[in-house]
Design a protein around this motif. Structure first.
Motif, short mmCIF file in Angstrom:
data_model
loop_
_atom_site.label_atom_id
_atom_site.label_comp_id
_atom_site.label_asym_id
_atom_site.label_seq_id
_atom_site.Cartn_x
_atom_site.Cartn_y
_atom_site.Cartn_z
N UNK A 183 0.97 -1.18 0.02
CA UNK A 183 -0.14 -0.15 0.05
C UNK A 183 0.89 1.37 -0.02
N UNK A 184 1.90 1.19 0.87
CA UNK A 184 2.81 2.22 0.66
C UNK A 184 3.50 2.52 -0.56
N UNK A 185 3.94 1.49 -1.20
CA UNK A 185 4.49 1.64 -2.31
C UNK A 185 3.76 1.86 -3.59
N UNK A 186 2.35 1.31 -3.44
CA UNK A 186 1.58 1.52 -4.57
C UNK A 186 0.79 2.79 -4.44
N UNK A 187 0.76 3.40 -3.33
CA UNK A 187 -0.17 4.68 -3.09
C UNK A 187 -1.44 4.23 -2.63
N UNK A 188 -1.88 2.84 -2.74
CA UNK A 188 -3.19 2.46 -2.50
C UNK A 188 -3.15 0.84 -2.25
N UNK A 191 -4.68 -4.42 -4.57
CA UNK A 191 -5.85 -5.24 -5.15
C UNK A 191 -6.60 -3.83 -6.00
N UNK A 192 -6.74 -2.55 -5.19
CA UNK A 192 -7.26 -1.63 -6.16
C UNK A 192 -6.51 -1.22 -7.31
N UNK A 193 -4.98 -1.23 -6.88
CA UNK A 193 -4.16 -0.78 -8.04
C UNK A 193 -4.32 -1.65 -9.08
N UNK A 220 -5.21 -0.33 -12.80
CA UNK A 220 -4.17 -0.26 -13.52
C UNK A 220 -3.09 -1.43 -14.18
N UNK A 221 -3.49 -2.34 -13.66
CA UNK A 221 -2.50 -3.48 -14.26
C UNK A 221 -3.41 -4.23 -15.68
N UNK A 222 -2.51 -4.13 -16.44
CA UNK A 222 -3.32 -4.80 -17.43
C UNK A 222 -2.83 -6.24 -17.78
#
Length: 102
Positions: A70-75, A78-80, A84-86
């Motif tokens: 969460x710290x690295x992704x900013x969220x 699972x949300x990221x 955003x993940x293709x």
């Protein structure tokens, strides 16, 4: 001042600032997939999360891997991932197989 003249505290502060800037940069480039990072640089956002957990552990601090992500992704990851993940292409997967150490 030369870098080898920095106090350990100043060196740590600069390293922390560089890490925060890296996270900001990655956050601004959500179009860059983890597999692209792995293929080009040999690390990704998940690697940074694992390194964060390992650094905490070396200081006898318990940090949960999902909290680190969460710290690295900013969220939450699972949300990221959902936003955003293709799907990895066959070319990306093939390159990953070629570049991953055996």
């Amino acid at each position: 001042m030369k870098i080898d003249e920095l106090s350990p505290a100043h060196q740590q502060a600069l390293e922390a600032a560089a890490f925060r800037r890296l996270l900001e940069h990655l956050d601004s480039r959500k179009d860059v997939q983890n597999i692209d990072l792995m293929n080009l640089a040999g690390f990704c956002r998940n690697c940074l999360s694992k390194w964060y957990v390992a650094a905490a552990k070396s200081d006898d601090i318990e940090v949960d891997y999902e909290d680190a992500r969460t710290r690295v992704y900013g969220m939450p990851y699972a949300d990221w991932k959902e936003k955003y993940q293709g799907e990895a292409t066959s070319a990306q997967l093939e390159k990953l197989q070629q570049t991953t150490p055996k």
